[in-house]
Design a protein around this motif. Structure first.
Motif, PDB file in Angstrom:
ATOM      1  N   GLU A  81      39.941  37.565  33.772  1.00 59.64           N
ATOM      2  CA  GLU A  81      40.386  37.964  32.721  1.00 59.64           C
ATOM      3  C   GLU A  81      39.936  39.362  32.291  1.00 59.64           C
ATOM      4  N   LEU A  82      40.869  40.632  32.301  1.00 57.59           N
ATOM      5  CA  LEU A  82      40.770  41.555  31.863  1.00 57.59           C
ATOM      6  C   LEU A  82      41.232  42.199  30.627  1.00 57.59           C
ATOM      7  N   GLY A  83      40.413  43.038  29.972  1.00 51.99           N
ATOM      8  CA  GLY A  83      40.696  43.479  28.597  1.00 51.99           C
ATOM      9  C   GLY A  83      41.796  44.573  28.819  1.00 51.99           C
ATOM     10  N   LYS A  84      42.276  45.048  27.614  1.00 54.03           N
ATOM     11  CA  LYS A  84      43.383  46.217  27.763  1.00 54.03           C
ATOM     12  C   LYS A  84      42.810  47.440  28.388  1.00 54.03           C
ATOM     13  N   ASP A  85      41.462  47.634  28.209  1.00 55.26           N
ATOM     14  CA  ASP A  85      40.929  48.769  28.850  1.00 55.26           C
ATOM     15  C   ASP A  85      40.330  48.523  30.250  1.00 55.26           C
ATOM     16  N   THR A  86      40.806  47.471  31.139  1.00 52.50           N
ATOM     17  CA  THR A  86      40.588  47.096  32.307  1.00 52.50           C
ATOM     18  C   THR A  86      39.306  46.585  32.541  1.00 52.50           C
ATOM     19  N   ARG A  87      38.498  46.411  31.441  1.00 52.93           N
ATOM     20  CA  ARG A  87      37.177  46.166  31.711  1.00 52.93           C
ATOM     21  C   ARG A  87      37.300  44.225  32.001  1.00 52.93           C
ATOM     22  N   ILE A  88      36.316  44.063  32.616  1.00 53.80           N
ATOM     23  CA  ILE A  88      36.564  42.423  32.778  1.00 53.80           C
ATOM     24  C   ILE A  88      35.871  41.711  31.674  1.00 53.80           C
ATOM     25  N   ASN A  89      36.402  40.674  31.017  1.00 57.57           N
ATOM     26  CA  ASN A  89      36.212  40.045  29.630  1.00 57.57           C
ATOM     27  C   ASN A  89      35.485  38.782  30.079  1.00 57.57           C
ATOM     28  N   ARG A  90      36.205  38.032  30.983  1.00 56.87           N
ATOM     29  CA  ARG A  90      35.571  36.804  31.234  1.00 56.87           C
ATOM     30  C   ARG A  90      35.921  36.313  32.940  1.00 56.87           C
ATOM     31  N   PHE A  91      35.215  35.354  33.260  1.00 60.36           N
ATOM     32  CA  PHE A  91      35.582  34.498  34.535  1.00 60.36           C
ATOM     33  C   PHE A  91      35.814  33.259  34.241  1.00 60.36           C
TER      34      PHE A  91
END
Length: 94
Positions: A81-91
């Motif tokens: 799951e990517l955040g709106k800023d394209t950083r990885i939020n979770r696996f």
């Protein structure tokens, strides 16, 4: 009668503990736990390649938080799951 009640409660508690252990063990069927070091990383191509190498030949699904995704469950699939800023939020597996 009191002994049977106590034995039944202990047996039930033991079965519940066993279920929780097996769920915890099987919850990481896609090797998601080994990827925590990439949380909050930008989802650049090099990070995606590294993640793919770490989890082996299993399907990987990237999606942005809030996107609609199919609900077909595949315990071997790694979901990122990517955040709106394209950083990885979770696996997570599924």
């Amino acid at each position: 009668m009191k002994q049977w009640t106590i034995l039944a409660v202990l047996a039930l508690a033991g079965s519940l503990a066993a279920c929780q252990t097996s769920k915890a063990d099987s919850a990481d069927t896609c090797n998601a736990r080994q990827l925590d070091i990439y949380l909050n990383a930008l989802s650049a191509t090099e990070v995606k390649v590294t993640i793919a190498n770490r989890v082996g030949s299993r399907p990987i699904r990237y999606y942005t938080e809030g996107d609609p995704i199919t609900m077909d469950h595949n315990p071997q699939r790694l979901n990122v799951e990517l955040g709106k800023d394209t950083r990885i939020n979770r696996f997570w597996c599924g």
